[in-house]
Structure formats: C-alpha cells, structure tokens
Design a protein around this motif. Structure first.
Motif, PDB file in Angstrom:
ATOM      1  N   TRP A  36      32.425  69.511  38.394  1.00 27.52           N
ATOM      2  CA  TRP A  36      32.141  69.212  39.798  1.00 27.52           C
ATOM      3  C   TRP A  36      31.101  68.112  39.933  1.00 27.52           C
ATOM      4  O   TRP A  36      30.136  68.042  39.167  1.00 27.52           O
ATOM      5  CB  TRP A  36      31.612  70.463  40.493  1.00 27.52           C
ATOM      6  CG  TRP A  36      32.584  71.584  40.517  1.00 27.52           C
ATOM      7  CD1 TRP A  36      32.792  72.520  39.545  1.00 27.52           C
ATOM      8  CD2 TRP A  36      33.501  71.885  41.571  1.00 27.52           C
ATOM      9  NE1 TRP A  36      33.783  73.384  39.937  1.00 27.52           N
ATOM     10  CE2 TRP A  36      34.226  73.031  41.169  1.00 27.52           C
ATOM     11  CE3 TRP A  36      33.774  71.321  42.812  1.00 27.52           C
ATOM     12  CZ2 TRP A  36      35.219  73.609  41.966  1.00 27.52           C
ATOM     13  CZ3 TRP A  36      34.752  71.889  43.611  1.00 27.52           C
ATOM     14  CH2 TRP A  36      35.465  73.017  43.189  1.00 27.52           C
ATOM     15  N   TYR A  37      31.315  67.294  40.943  1.00 31.31           N
ATOM     16  CA  TYR A  37      30.338  66.337  41.415  1.00 31.31           C
ATOM     17  C   TYR A  37      30.098  66.630  42.891  1.00 31.31           C
ATOM     18  O   TYR A  37      30.894  67.322  43.529  1.00 31.31           O
ATOM     19  CB  TYR A  37      30.862  64.896  41.286  1.00 31.31           C
ATOM     20  CG  TYR A  37      30.547  64.222  39.984  1.00 31.31           C
ATOM     21  CD1 TYR A  37      31.203  64.593  38.808  1.00 31.31           C
ATOM     22  CD2 TYR A  37      29.615  63.192  39.907  1.00 31.31           C
ATOM     23  CE1 TYR A  37      30.924  63.955  37.606  1.00 31.31           C
ATOM     24  CE2 TYR A  37      29.340  62.545  38.717  1.00 31.31           C
ATOM     25  CZ  TYR A  37      30.002  62.936  37.570  1.00 31.31           C
ATOM     26  OH  TYR A  37      29.732  62.310  36.389  1.00 31.31           O
ATOM     27  N   GLN A  45      25.780  57.723  46.191  1.00 31.90           N
ATOM     28  CA  GLN A  45      26.483  57.894  44.923  1.00 31.90           C
ATOM     29  C   GLN A  45      26.675  59.375  44.628  1.00 31.90           C
ATOM     30  O   GLN A  45      25.810  60.203  44.925  1.00 31.90           O
ATOM     31  CB  GLN A  45      25.674  57.253  43.805  1.00 31.90           C
ATOM     32  CG  GLN A  45      26.429  57.103  42.507  1.00 31.90           C
ATOM     33  CD  GLN A  45      25.674  56.266  41.492  1.00 31.90           C
ATOM     34  OE1 GLN A  45      24.522  55.892  41.718  1.00 31.90           O
ATOM     35  NE2 GLN A  45      26.318  55.950  40.386  1.00 31.90           N
ATOM     36  N   GLY A  46      27.825  59.693  44.055  1.00 24.70           N
ATOM     37  CA  GLY A  46      28.076  61.063  43.660  1.00 24.70           C
ATOM     38  C   GLY A  46      27.188  61.470  42.509  1.00 24.70           C
ATOM     39  O   GLY A  46      26.835  60.658  41.653  1.00 24.70           O
ATOM     40  N   LYS A  47      26.811  62.731  42.504  1.00 27.69           N
ATOM     41  CA  LYS A  47      25.957  63.256  41.438  1.00 27.69           C
ATOM     42  C   LYS A  47      26.677  64.387  40.725  1.00 27.69           C
ATOM     43  O   LYS A  47      27.306  65.240  41.359  1.00 27.69           O
ATOM     44  CB  LYS A  47      24.631  63.755  42.009  1.00 27.69           C
ATOM     45  CG  LYS A  47      23.755  62.661  42.579  1.00 27.69           C
ATOM     46  CD  LYS A  47      22.425  63.221  43.047  1.00 27.69           C
ATOM     47  CE  LYS A  47      21.523  62.121  43.608  1.00 27.69           C
ATOM     48  NZ  LYS A  47      20.228  62.656  44.071  1.00 27.69           N
ATOM     49  N   TRP A  48      26.548  64.374  39.437  1.00 26.48           N
ATOM     50  CA  TRP A  48      27.161  65.426  38.641  1.00 26.48           C
ATOM     51  C   TRP A  48      26.498  66.772  38.932  1.00 26.48           C
ATOM     52  O   TRP A  48      25.274  66.857  39.064  1.00 26.48           O
ATOM     53  CB  TRP A  48      27.030  65.074  37.152  1.00 26.48           C
ATOM     54  CG  TRP A  48      27.429  66.185  36.250  1.00 26.48           C
ATOM     55  CD1 TRP A  48      28.695  66.647  36.001  1.00 26.48           C
ATOM     56  CD2 TRP A  48      26.557  66.996  35.457  1.00 26.48           C
ATOM     57  NE1 TRP A  48      28.657  67.685  35.111  1.00 26.48           N
ATOM     58  CE2 TRP A  48      27.359  67.924  34.758  1.00 26.48           C
ATOM     59  CE3 TRP A  48      25.177  67.029  35.273  1.00 26.48           C
ATOM     60  CZ2 TRP A  48      26.817  68.872  33.888  1.00 26.48           C
ATOM     61  CZ3 TRP A  48      24.639  67.961  34.411  1.00 26.48           C
ATOM     62  CH2 TRP A  48      25.451  68.876  33.731  1.00 26.48           C
ATOM     63  N   VAL A  62      20.057  70.083  36.671  1.00 24.32           N
ATOM     64  CA  VAL A  62      18.809  70.805  36.866  1.00 24.32           C
ATOM     65  C   VAL A  62      18.701  71.351  38.287  1.00 24.32           C
ATOM     66  O   VAL A  62      18.234  72.468  38.505  1.00 24.32           O
ATOM     67  CB  VAL A  62      17.617  69.878  36.552  1.00 24.32           C
ATOM     68  CG1 VAL A  62      16.307  70.532  36.956  1.00 24.32           C
ATOM     69  CG2 VAL A  62      17.591  69.536  35.070  1.00 24.32           C
ATOM     70  N   ALA A  63      19.201  70.588  39.250  1.00 15.79           N
ATOM     71  CA  ALA A  63      19.054  70.977  40.653  1.00 15.79           C
ATOM     72  C   ALA A  63      19.794  72.262  41.016  1.00 15.79           C
ATOM     73  O   ALA A  63      19.467  72.912  42.005  1.00 15.79           O
ATOM     74  CB  ALA A  63      19.543  69.836  41.545  1.00 15.79           C
ATOM     75  N   VAL A  64      20.801  72.619  40.209  1.00 15.75           N
ATOM     76  CA  VAL A  64      21.597  73.798  40.553  1.00 15.75           C
ATOM     77  C   VAL A  64      21.550  74.866  39.476  1.00 15.75           C
ATOM     78  O   VAL A  64      22.087  75.968  39.673  1.00 15.75           O
ATOM     79  CB  VAL A  64      23.071  73.406  40.809  1.00 15.75           C
ATOM     80  CG1 VAL A  64      23.152  72.318  41.869  1.00 15.75           C
ATOM     81  CG2 VAL A  64      23.773  72.981  39.533  1.00 15.75           C
ATOM     82  N   TYR A  94      31.871  68.231  47.932  1.00 14.44           N
ATOM     83  CA  TYR A  94      31.995  68.634  46.539  1.00 14.44           C
ATOM     84  C   TYR A  94      33.383  68.253  46.026  1.00 14.44           C
ATOM     85  O   TYR A  94      34.395  68.573  46.665  1.00 14.44           O
ATOM     86  CB  TYR A  94      31.772  70.136  46.391  1.00 14.44           C
ATOM     87  CG  TYR A  94      30.315  70.516  46.476  1.00 14.44           C
ATOM     88  CD1 TYR A  94      29.642  70.520  47.692  1.00 14.44           C
ATOM     89  CD2 TYR A  94      29.593  70.851  45.324  1.00 14.44           C
ATOM     90  CE1 TYR A  94      28.299  70.846  47.768  1.00 14.44           C
ATOM     91  CE2 TYR A  94      28.245  71.185  45.397  1.00 14.44           C
ATOM     92  CZ  TYR A  94      27.616  71.169  46.623  1.00 14.44           C
ATOM     93  OH  TYR A  94      26.279  71.487  46.692  1.00 14.44           O
ATOM     94  N   TYR A  95      33.392  67.574  44.903  1.00  9.80           N
ATOM     95  CA  TYR A  95      34.638  67.101  44.280  1.00  9.80           C
ATOM     96  C   TYR A  95      34.800  67.759  42.914  1.00  9.80           C
ATOM     97  O   TYR A  95      33.865  67.767  42.106  1.00  9.80           O
ATOM     98  CB  TYR A  95      34.604  65.589  44.069  1.00  9.80           C
ATOM     99  CG  TYR A  95      34.460  64.776  45.326  1.00  9.80           C
ATOM    100  CD1 TYR A  95      33.197  64.481  45.838  1.00  9.80           C
ATOM    101  CD2 TYR A  95      35.575  64.289  45.988  1.00  9.80           C
ATOM    102  CE1 TYR A  95      33.055  63.724  46.990  1.00  9.80           C
ATOM    103  CE2 TYR A  95      35.442  63.540  47.138  1.00  9.80           C
ATOM    104  CZ  TYR A  95      34.186  63.256  47.630  1.00  9.80           C
ATOM    105  OH  TYR A  95      34.059  62.497  48.772  1.00  9.80           O
ATOM    106  N   CYS A  96      35.977  68.275  42.635  1.00  5.97           N
ATOM    107  CA  CYS A  96      36.239  68.760  41.287  1.00  5.97           C
ATOM    108  C   CYS A  96      36.938  67.665  40.481  1.00  5.97           C
ATOM    109  O   CYS A  96      37.541  66.752  41.052  1.00  5.97           O
ATOM    110  CB  CYS A  96      37.070  70.031  41.295  1.00  5.97           C
ATOM    111  SG  CYS A  96      38.751  69.893  41.932  1.00  5.97           S
TER     112      CYS A  96
END
Length: 122
Positions: A36-37, A45-48, A62-64, A94-96
């Motif tokens: 997921w991003y 920008q998308g984040k992993w 780290v954030a999740v 949220y993108y898979c």
C-alpha cells in the motif's frame, strides 16, 4: 497478476478502525510482493505505507507501525490493510499495488489499484 481494486474507504472517527480490501482479478500467493501507498492531498507525492512479501513477511512505514497491519487471503485473492487508532495524519487516498520480485529482497511494482479515500473526523 493483473487488475487491482480497493474498497472499504470512507469516513471514520479519530481513533477508530477501518479495513481496506484490495481484490485482484488474478490469483495471488504468498510469494507475490503486494502493499500500500497513500497520497495525502492533490499534488502531493505518494508515500509508502506497507508491504507484504515472500512468506507473508510484512514491513511498515514508521508513521503507521504498530497501528496498521497487512494480510492476504489467497483463497479470496484479496489483500487487506487493517488500520487501527487512526490519527489526523492518516487521511489520504490509499492505493494498493502488486509487484514482481527482483532478486532475493527487492521488488518492482507492476500494477496499481485506482485508490480509495479515507477520511478521519475529530
């Protein structure tokens, strides 16, 4: 590998939980890298967020970490992102994704879903 489709997005209260399924048209197994991003606003920008890889090993930003989990049900050809203790910084599209393994530890993303919106209310 092929088309992916997320669902499960919506409005949830701060501190609440939400589960996002990512269904695939093709079959999946425990060896395919998936994850997921998220994109937190237009033009950003998308984040992993998370990845589930060979043998269902999981990795998190780290954030999740500690709040989100990722899993997959190969019988249903579906991957899930379980989001708990949602925070003000979690709203995003949220993108898979699905990938192809490259070497022993890397992967290349080959397919994306269309995204699903998650909104958190205080």
């Amino acid at each position: 590998q092929g088309q992916l489709g997320e669902s499960g997005g919506g409005l949830v209260q701060l501190g609440g939980s939400l589960r996002l399924p990512c269904a695939t048209l093709g079959s999946i197994d425990s060896q395919i890298p998936m994850g997921w991003y998220r994109r937190q606003g237009p033009g950003k920008q998308g984040k992993w967020v998370a990845t589930i890889t060979r043998g269902n090993s999981t990795y998190f930003a780290v954030a999740v970490k500690g709040r989100f989990t990722v899993s997959r049900d190969t019988a249903k050809n579906t991957m899930y992102l379980q989001m708990n203790s949602l925070k003000p910084e979690d709203p995003a599209v949220y993108y898979c994704f699905e990938g192809v393994s490259v070497g022993a530890t890397s992967y290349s993303i080959s397919s994306w879903g269309q995204g699903t919106q998650v909104t958190v209310s205080s």
